[in-house]
Design a protein around this motif. Structure first.
Motif, PDB file in Angstrom:
ATOM      1  N   LEU A  84       8.622   2.219   8.494  1.00 24.73           N
ATOM      2  CA  LEU A  84       8.303   3.384   7.666  1.00 24.73           C
ATOM      3  C   LEU A  84       7.840   4.475   8.641  1.00 24.73           C
ATOM      4  N   LYS A  85       8.073   5.729   8.299  1.00 23.96           N
ATOM      5  CA  LYS A  85       7.715   6.808   9.235  1.00 23.96           C
ATOM      6  C   LYS A  85       6.972   7.926   8.528  1.00 23.96           C
ATOM      7  N   ALA A  86       6.020   8.524   9.243  1.00 23.08           N
ATOM      8  CA  ALA A  86       5.298   9.687   8.712  1.00 23.08           C
ATOM      9  C   ALA A  86       4.769  10.499   9.882  1.00 23.08           C
ATOM     10  N   ASN A  87       4.419  11.739   9.591  1.00 23.31           N
ATOM     11  CA  ASN A  87       3.840  12.618  10.621  1.00 23.31           C
ATOM     12  C   ASN A  87       2.350  12.795  10.359  1.00 23.31           C
ATOM     13  N   VAL A  88       1.625  13.006  11.432  1.00 24.60           N
ATOM     14  CA  VAL A  88       0.175  13.240  11.308  1.00 24.60           C
ATOM     15  C   VAL A  88      -0.064  14.385  10.320  1.00 24.60           C
ATOM     16  N   GLY A  89      -0.995  14.154   9.418  1.00 24.99           N
ATOM     17  CA  GLY A  89      -1.345  15.184   8.439  1.00 24.99           C
ATOM     18  C   GLY A  89      -0.649  15.009   7.102  1.00 24.99           C
ATOM     19  N   GLU A  90       0.335  14.084   7.043  1.00 28.32           N
ATOM     20  CA  GLU A  90       1.081  13.912   5.789  1.00 28.32           C
ATOM     21  C   GLU A  90       0.368  12.937   4.845  1.00 28.32           C
ATOM     22  N   LYS A  91       0.622  13.166   3.552  1.00 19.95           N
ATOM     23  CA  LYS A  91       0.151  12.233   2.528  1.00 19.95           C
ATOM     24  C   LYS A  91       1.265  11.231   2.258  1.00 19.95           C
TER      25      LYS A  91
ATOM     26  N   PRO B 233      -2.020   9.515  15.121  1.00 17.33           N
ATOM     27  CA  PRO B 233      -0.743   8.849  15.415  1.00 17.33           C
ATOM     28  C   PRO B 233      -0.933   7.388  15.817  1.00 17.33           C
ATOM     29  N   GLY B 234       0.115   6.603  15.594  1.00 21.60           N
ATOM     30  CA  GLY B 234       0.043   5.192  15.981  1.00 21.60           C
ATOM     31  C   GLY B 234       0.874   4.330  15.052  1.00 21.60           C
ATOM     32  N   ALA B 235       0.816   3.021  15.296  1.00 21.07           N
ATOM     33  CA  ALA B 235       1.534   2.062  14.454  1.00 21.07           C
ATOM     34  C   ALA B 235       0.522   1.417  13.514  1.00 21.07           C
ATOM     35  N   TYR B 236       0.748   1.585  12.249  1.00 20.29           N
ATOM     36  CA  TYR B 236      -0.159   1.038  11.234  1.00 20.29           C
ATOM     37  C   TYR B 236       0.529  -0.155  10.576  1.00 20.29           C
ATOM     38  N   ILE B 237      -0.133  -1.289  10.632  1.00 19.60           N
ATOM     39  CA  ILE B 237       0.519  -2.538  10.214  1.00 19.60           C
ATOM     40  C   ILE B 237       0.169  -2.856   8.769  1.00 19.60           C
ATOM     41  N   LEU B 238       1.202  -3.016   7.959  1.00 19.64           N
ATOM     42  CA  LEU B 238       1.024  -3.447   6.576  1.00 19.64           C
ATOM     43  C   LEU B 238       0.896  -4.966   6.590  1.00 19.64           C
TER      44      LEU B 238
ATOM     45  N   GLY C 186       4.557  -5.320   8.083  1.00 19.95           N
ATOM     46  CA  GLY C 186       5.457  -4.180   8.118  1.00 19.95           C
ATOM     47  C   GLY C 186       4.795  -3.123   8.969  1.00 19.95           C
ATOM     48  N   ILE C 187       5.551  -2.108   9.382  1.00 26.41           N
ATOM     49  CA  ILE C 187       4.955  -1.100  10.270  1.00 26.41           C
ATOM     50  C   ILE C 187       5.187   0.300   9.709  1.00 26.41           C
ATOM     51  N   LEU C 188       4.117   1.067   9.665  1.00 33.48           N
ATOM     52  CA  LEU C 188       4.199   2.499   9.374  1.00 33.48           C
ATOM     53  C   LEU C 188       3.958   3.224  10.695  1.00 33.48           C
ATOM     54  N   GLU C 189       4.979   3.927  11.140  1.00 34.93           N
ATOM     55  CA  GLU C 189       4.927   4.595  12.444  1.00 34.93           C
ATOM     56  C   GLU C 189       4.535   6.058  12.217  1.00 34.93           C
ATOM     57  N   VAL C 190       3.376   6.444  12.733  1.00 38.41           N
ATOM     58  CA  VAL C 190       2.896   7.817  12.535  1.00 38.41           C
ATOM     59  C   VAL C 190       2.984   8.562  13.857  1.00 38.41           C
ATOM     60  N   THR C 191       3.690   9.667  13.842  1.00 45.19           N
ATOM     61  CA  THR C 191       3.830  10.459  15.070  1.00 45.19           C
ATOM     62  C   THR C 191       3.176  11.829  14.887  1.00 45.19           C
ATOM     63  N   GLY C 192       2.791  12.432  16.025  1.00 46.07           N
ATOM     64  CA  GLY C 192       2.157  13.750  15.977  1.00 46.07           C
ATOM     65  C   GLY C 192       1.064  13.842  17.024  1.00 46.07           C
ATOM     66  N   ASN C 193       0.325  14.914  16.947  1.00 46.48           N
ATOM     67  CA  ASN C 193      -0.721  15.141  17.944  1.00 46.48           C
ATOM     68  C   ASN C 193      -1.911  14.210  17.726  1.00 46.48           C
ATOM     69  N   GLU C 194      -2.531  13.861  18.855  1.00 47.10           N
ATOM     70  CA  GLU C 194      -3.765  13.069  18.764  1.00 47.10           C
ATOM     71  C   GLU C 194      -4.817  13.858  17.991  1.00 47.10           C
ATOM     72  N   ASN C 195      -5.733  13.151  17.394  1.00 51.77           N
ATOM     73  CA  ASN C 195      -6.772  13.792  16.598  1.00 51.77           C
ATOM     74  C   ASN C 195      -8.117  13.206  17.013  1.00 51.77           C
ATOM     75  N   PRO C 196      -8.618  13.639  18.206  1.00 52.72           N
ATOM     76  CA  PRO C 196      -9.800  12.975  18.790  1.00 52.72           C
ATOM     77  C   PRO C 196     -11.059  13.094  17.932  1.00 52.72           C
ATOM     78  N   GLN C 197     -11.078  14.063  17.036  1.00 54.10           N
ATOM     79  CA  GLN C 197     -12.269  14.171  16.185  1.00 54.10           C
ATOM     80  C   GLN C 197     -12.338  13.010  15.192  1.00 54.10           C
ATOM     81  N   VAL C 198     -11.176  12.447  14.900  1.00 54.52           N
ATOM     82  CA  VAL C 198     -11.149  11.312  13.954  1.00 54.52           C
ATOM     83  C   VAL C 198     -11.137   9.989  14.706  1.00 54.52           C
TER      84      VAL C 198
END
Lengths: 338, 158
Positions: free
Chosen positions: A226-233, A293-298, A313-325
């Motif tokens: 599964l794929k998503a970008n940082v910031g997406e719902k 960003p990262g690989a989130y395992i279902l 399962g894997i949700l692959e999230v791509t985008g900029n790092e978010n060091p505050q989180v």
């Protein structure tokens, strides 16, 4: 000249009417449902009025890969496990047709949990190989529902992969999200042990004892993450075909912002949930914003099922790092804490 | 000592008589017990068999039994109710070679069960097989009974 203009306008209007409604128009107010293979979900319904929706599935028995080097004969709707995702709107009238492939060894049928009527359609759809059956039903209750084969011996048909999800959207639709995916868990029972290579037969004894050799998400579907970008719902429609295990569904590294527990659309959803229970023959909708960003395992957090029997399962999230989180700390860094 | 032995023997005999023998009887009873609901029984029993005993009619039933009806998946190739799938059912699918069952259950009941299904796992075929095809199955099921029980064939010929 005026007549020509009038004819052109009429033709243009007709063309627009055909283009405006998703699916193939069969007649006025009638459309063919868009069906998708997991993990894909059909687009949200834009209609604001009820329609007659045509849905046709075909039951087939196909060989496929259950695990690396492990083959299995799946019994399916449309050749995949789970079967297609069906999306209709509350108030729609659905003409449901079931074909059973002439190559099937078994009779098959369907019980849609979204149906109000005898057997959820099971009695009307007992379909011999090469045959076709159907029934009409009205989508009265919004929600996410399991459908499954209901031909004797029912547990065997379900254990072999005959299940999927149908969404009855509420009249006003669900809140907008950026990505939607379709995931269904199922437990499988092979004569050989977990990891035994080659073609594996179904074990009735293990199924009765509720001792699966494999637990899988989307056991025979489109491969890939599964794929998503940082910031997406992200919204996941998660079903559990069973036949036996209740899923402790969790996404490692995420918290569900919203969960429609037991698929109860219309009820107040739960918020800030780590792990949600999904019983066999049930489903849930989970939503979360991906911040890092990262690989989130279902997983099914009954964790042996994930680590040892395949429920990942894997949700692959791509985008900029978010060091505050989230920020990994260097080894021995002064802000490492301990 | 002697009276103790007599008591044990008596107790065992009682168990055998009232315990084990009735259990065996219960299994036999299940084999022939009606599977048509009691409120439908009159309707089922009242159905007259319009089918024929011609070889062609019965052969057509055999074809459906092994072919598109997929009866073999539960009732087995020989109709004994002993297919691999049968192991999943309780009670087991009907054993059509059972002489008692053949004698007790009527054609109408068999036709009703094929058409409507039963609460014991029999699939309803009313929507997928024509009325003629369902009677062809009934007569083939009767043929299985005659072939497995020569005495039944003799009785029916007399």
């Amino acid at each position: 000249m005026r007549i020509r203009k009038a004819i052109s306008a009429a033709l243009a209007m007709t063309a627009l009417m055909f283009l405006a409604v998703p699916g193939n128009i069969m007649a006025a107010g009638e459309e063919k449902a868009v069906l998708t293979t997991a993990p894909q979900v059909p687009p949200a319904i834009k209609r604001t009025t009820p329609a007659k929706v045509l849905v046709e599935l075909e039951t087939t028995e196909v060989k496929g890969k259950l695990a690396d080097g492990v083959e299995y004969e799946f019994w399916t709707f449309n050749g995949t496990v789970p079967g297609p995702f069906i999306r209709v709107r509350a108030g729609d009238t659905v003409e449901f047709n079931l074909k059973n492939s002439a190559a099937s060894k078994n009779i098959h049928s369907i019980d849609l949990h979204s149906v109000t009527g005898p057997g959820g359609g099971a009695k009307a759809t007992q379909t011999i190989p090469g045959g076709k059956t159907g029934f009409l039903w009205k989508a009265l209750n919004p929600g996410i529902y399991i459908y499954h084969c209901a031909t004797s011996h029912i547990p065997t048909h379900i254990a072999n992969g005959m299940y999927g999800l149908i969404l009855v959207e509420p009249e006003k639709g669900l809140p907008k999200v950026d990505k939607e995916y379709y995931v269904v868990q199922g437990d499988f029972y092979t004569v050989g042990g977990t990891g035994d290579k080659g073609m594996q037969a179904f074990s009735l004894d293990k199924a009765k004892a509720e001792q699966p050799t494999y637990v899988k998400f989307n056991a025979l579907s489109t491969p890939g993450n599964l794929k998503a970008n940082v910031g997406e719902k992200v919204r996941l429609y998660v079903g559990n075909g069973g036949p036996n295990l209740t899923s402790a569904f969790h996404v490692i590294g995420e918290i569900f912002d919203v969960v429609y527990q037991q698929g109860a659309v219309g009820s107040e959803p739960a918020k800030n949930v780590q792990t949600t229970l999904i019983p066999p023959g049930g489903a849930a909708i989970v939503e979360f914003k991906v911040d890092v960003p990262g690989a989130y395992i279902l997983v099914d957090h009954a964790i042996f099922r994930a680590i040892d029997k395949g429920a990942v399962g894997i949700l692959e999230v791509t985008g900029n790092e978010n060091p505050q989180v989230f920020k990994p700390l260097k080894e021995g860094g002064k802000d490492a804490g301990h | 000592m002697g009276s103790w032995r007599v008591s044990v023997i008596l107790a065992l005999s009682t168990c055998l008589f009232y315990g084990f023998i009735p259990l065996a009887g219960a299994a036999e009873e299940t084999d022939v017990k009606p599977r048509v609901p009691s409120n439908k029984m009159e309707l089922a029993k009242g159905m007259a068999n319009p089918g024929s005993l011609d070889k062609g009619f019965i052969a057509a039933g055999k074809e459906i039994f092994s072919g598109k009806g997929r009866c073999v998946m539960c009732h087995g190739e020989t109709g004994k109710g002993d297919s691999p799938m049968a192991a999943a059912f309780n009670p087991k699918p009907r054993d059509f070679t059972n002489l008692q069952w053949q004698k007790v259950r009527t054609d109408g009941e068999i036709f009703w069960a094929i058409s409507e299904g039963t609460e014991y796992g029999m699939i309803p075929f009313g929507g997928s097989l024509s009325e003629k095809e369902r009677w062809q199955l009934v007569n083939y099921i009767r043929e299985i009974g005659r072939l497995s029980n020569p005495t039944l064939a003799k009785e029916q010929n007399n």
